[in-house]
Design a protein around this motif. Structure first.
Motif, mmCIF file in Angstrom:
data_model
loop_
_atom_site.group_PDB
_atom_site.id
_atom_site.type_symbol
_atom_site.label_atom_id
_atom_site.label_comp_id
_atom_site.label_asym_id
_atom_site.label_seq_id
_atom_site.Cartn_x
_atom_site.Cartn_y
_atom_site.Cartn_z
ATOM 1 N N ALA A 51 -3.478 -3.836 3.372
ATOM 2 C CA ALA A 51 -2.628 -4.663 2.708
ATOM 3 C C ALA A 51 -3.003 -4.677 1.210
ATOM 4 O O ALA A 51 -3.659 -3.720 0.708
ATOM 5 C CB ALA A 51 -2.721 -6.058 3.195
ATOM 6 N N GLY A 134 4.708 -3.671 6.050
ATOM 7 C CA GLY A 134 4.585 -5.046 6.510
ATOM 8 C C GLY A 134 6.083 -5.605 6.662
ATOM 9 O O GLY A 134 6.988 -4.762 6.464
ATOM 10 N N PHE A 135 6.340 -6.699 7.129
ATOM 11 C CA PHE A 135 7.618 -7.219 7.309
ATOM 12 C C PHE A 135 8.421 -6.906 8.503
ATOM 13 O O PHE A 135 8.645 -7.501 9.006
ATOM 14 C CB PHE A 135 8.727 -7.430 6.100
ATOM 15 N N TYR A 141 5.668 -0.743 1.568
ATOM 16 C CA TYR A 141 5.490 -1.474 0.371
ATOM 17 C C TYR A 141 5.067 -0.470 -0.806
ATOM 18 O O TYR A 141 3.711 0.053 -0.578
ATOM 19 C CB TYR A 141 4.524 -2.772 0.202
ATOM 20 N N ALA B 233 2.883 -13.480 -5.556
ATOM 21 C CA ALA B 233 3.321 -14.174 -4.392
ATOM 22 C C ALA B 233 4.475 -15.128 -4.568
ATOM 23 O O ALA B 233 4.789 -15.351 -5.667
ATOM 24 C CB ALA B 233 2.072 -15.430 -4.183
ATOM 25 N N ASN B 239 2.795 -19.694 0.118
ATOM 26 C CA ASN B 239 3.019 -18.205 -0.054
ATOM 27 C C ASN B 239 1.440 -17.736 -0.463
ATOM 28 O O ASN B 239 0.929 -18.312 -1.134
ATOM 29 C CB ASN B 239 4.050 -17.968 -1.045
ATOM 30 N N ASP B 242 1.153 -10.860 -0.441
ATOM 31 C CA ASP B 242 1.204 -10.158 1.080
ATOM 32 C C ASP B 242 0.069 -9.640 1.344
ATOM 33 O O ASP B 242 -0.625 -8.876 0.957
ATOM 34 C CB ASP B 242 2.440 -9.160 0.858
ATOM 35 N N GLY B 268 2.843 -7.889 8.604
ATOM 36 C CA GLY B 268 2.386 -8.653 7.240
ATOM 37 C C GLY B 268 3.355 -9.199 6.533
ATOM 38 O O GLY B 268 4.614 -9.046 6.868
ATOM 39 N N GLY B 269 3.166 -10.110 5.450
ATOM 40 C CA GLY B 269 4.062 -10.771 4.803
ATOM 41 C C GLY B 269 3.375 -11.650 3.886
ATOM 42 O O GLY B 269 2.050 -11.549 3.642
ATOM 43 N N GLY B 270 4.090 -12.707 3.247
ATOM 44 C CA GLY B 270 3.823 -13.461 2.262
ATOM 45 C C GLY B 270 3.351 -15.011 2.557
ATOM 46 O O GLY B 270 3.502 -15.641 1.592
#
Lengths: 226, 324
Positions: A51, A134-135, A141, B233, B239, B242, B268-270
């Motif tokens: 990440a 991600g996501f 990204y 973020a 939050n 990420d 993944g994410g925030g």
């Protein structure tokens, strides 16, 4: 560079955490570490997920534990990076910035205090690299947007944003691969195929790859899709 | 040999043990929500443990059998009917060409696994037949089954009717279900009062409970330790910049309703995660229905590893009891 914090994640993972400030040198360090991980360097290693400022290292808790994996990671981190360069590729992604394919371009320009043409130029001049996935599947990204384009995310997500949309938020950019909601700003659309159909390499990008953008006309965009 | 889907049920899909190794590309491991039940169903019909089955949630499908075969259904409790004749769960039974397999109302758990001798033999994607609709991978054209789908089945393998999983090796959630949690990662972003409340409160399964994640409601909203949000973020204290989500992680968007990320969750994410449900209890989540009460129970690493060892032993006993 500060030493990372090694944080346990459930019984099967360790997060190599460099905090929450993105820094190119830190990221290069993480990518270098990612490339060196194997069941030889870290016994019990299962997989790693990079990440922006951290790397998740998953392992088999029946054969090893957090302390042993942590010690092996520290050994790897003690070796200075850059001795063996990770092999990366360069990609050019086509983008159409016209009209309905770029619904947020005008608002982005207003918020950045620029003309829409300046926004497009700044985007075309950016040299991005693939920072993480991600996501959703294939959502790479891309980091490296120039500072004048850095905007916070929208406060509310927009639904059903078509796949191929070119999105920006913060210092990141991405080309969506699925029709999904997003809170990022939509500044164009790309016909470039991100899904390859190849089992060993399902997506065009690897983490670490460099990406630049090339402007295409609406006609070229339509032609690419037929 | 084929199985023809007459009625699909709610969201019946082909699942096996998933496609590990692509998480860094945003593709989740996927596979059966209750892996133990899938393994048991396969062993009952003489398949390799990782063969593909049908996973049905809340409501069973109606299936026409293409040729004589052996079937078994495990997981949640849902009355099984073969041309209307009741059959036992967690037990193999014979079906003849042309017969119709159907189900009554769910009486316990949430998901059933329908195994057929030879295994469901749809085309694998990235090494697995597991259906992942978001990425259009696996299953039938990457989606849950629909009426009229005809699923190819592998070659029969000498399985026999009447094989049965002993009662003590069948596992379902208690009530209230207890999910053991290892606090971690961003646990220290919560105030001490919120940390305590998370484990003290009884939560219920929300209606947003699917293969991506299970949401829980009814507990107190969380309070965060003050801090300045880093650039990049989102603006809410829940939050983060990420990062990757590990499977089993508990994220809390907005600090209100925790979501346990399950088999089809994104990588993944925030959002911050306060910890993770231990892997020994992930199968249990797959058997939870909306509105069921749930408690989160704090454990330490040695308890988590012990639980994992116990699960391994249970699986070893299962294999032994069904060894041909």
């Amino acid at each position: 560079m500060k030493a990372p914090i090694l944080r346990p994640v459930a019984e099967h993972g360790l997060l190599v955490d460099y905090g929450d400030r993105f820094d190119r040198a830190i990221w290069a360090r993480l990518i270098d570490l990612d490339a060196r991980l194997s069941s030889e360097t870290v016994p019990g290693f299962v997989e790693a997920v990079p990440a922006a400022t951290s790397l998740l290292v998953r392992f088999d808790p029946m054969t090893t534990d957090h302390a042993k994996v942590g010690a092996a990671l520290l050994v790897l981190l003690a070796v200075p990076p850059g001795e063996e360069q990770r092999h990366t590729r360069a990609h050019v992604v086509d983008v159409c910035y016209d009209g309905t394919l770029a619904p947020d371009l005008v608002e982005v320009a207003t918020r950045c205090g620029m003309s829409t043409e300046d926004v497009v130029s700044a985007h075309l001049n950016s040299e991005c690299h693939v920072q993480m996935y991600g996501f959703a599947p294939g959502y790479a990204y891309l980091a490296g947007l120039p500072a004048p384009l850095h905007l916070p995310r929208k406060t509310a997500a927009k639904r059903d944003v078509p796949k191929g949309s070119v999105l920006i938020a913060g210092q990141q950019c991405l080309v969506s691969t699925l029709t999904m909601p997003t809170g990022w700003w939509i500044i164009g659309r790309s016909p470039t195929a991100i899904l390859t159909g190849d089992e060993t390499r399902p997506f065009l990008f690897d983490v670490g790859d460099r990406v630049t953008f090339r402007r295409i006309s609406r006609d070229d965009y339509d032609r690419c899709l037929t | 040999m084929t199985l023809e889907i007459v009625k699909p049920g709610l969201a019946t899909s082909v699942q096996d043990l998933g496609r590990p190794g692509y998480f860094h590309l945003g593709i989740p491991e996927g596979g059966a929500m209750d892996r133990y039940a899938l393994r048991a169903a396969n062993l009952l019909v003489g398949n390799p443990e990782d063969a593909a089955c049908l996973e049905a949630v809340f409501m069973g499908p109606e299936i026409r059998i293409g040729a004589d075969c052996i079937l078994a259904v495990t997981g949640g409790e849902m009355p099984i009917k073969l041309d209307g004749e009741p059959q036992a769960t967690w037990e193999s039974f014979a079906a003849k060409a042309g017969q119709v397999l159907s189900f009554g109302f769910l009486t316990g758990g949430a998901r059933i696994y329908i195994a057929v001798s030879g295994g469901v033999a749809t085309e694998p994607d990235l090494g697995s037949r597991s259906t992942y609709p978001i990425g259009a991978l696996g299953g039938v054209e990457g989606r849950p089954v629909q009426p009229g789908d005809v699923l190819p089945i592998g070659a029969p393998n000498g399985a026999k009717p009447g094989w049965s999983v002993p009662e003590e090796l069948r596992r379902g959630p208690g009530s209230p279900a207890e999910l053991r949690v290892l606090p971690g990662l961003y646990w220290d972003r919560l105030t001490e009062a919120s940390q305590a409340a998370f484990f003290d409160d009884t939560w219920t399964v929300a209606s947003e409970a699917d293969r991506m994640g299970y949401r829980f409601k009814g507990g107190r909203a969380m309070e965060f330790v003050d801090r300045e949000q880093p650039f990049g973020a989102g603006s809410d204290p829940s939050n983060i910049v990420d990062g990757c989500y590990s499977y089993g992680s508990i994220q809390v968007p907005g600090g209100t309703e925790p979501i346990v990320l399950h088999r089809d969750a994104v990588s993944g994410g925030g959002y911050f995660t306060l910890g993770a449900v231990i892997s020994a209890d992930m199968d249990l989540i797959g058997q939870l229905q909306p509105n069921m009460p749930v408690r989160f129970v704090k454990v330490d690493m040695s308890e988590a590893l012990l639980a994992r060892t116990e699960r391994r032993q249970m699986l070893a006993q299962l294999r032994q009891s069904l060894a041909a």
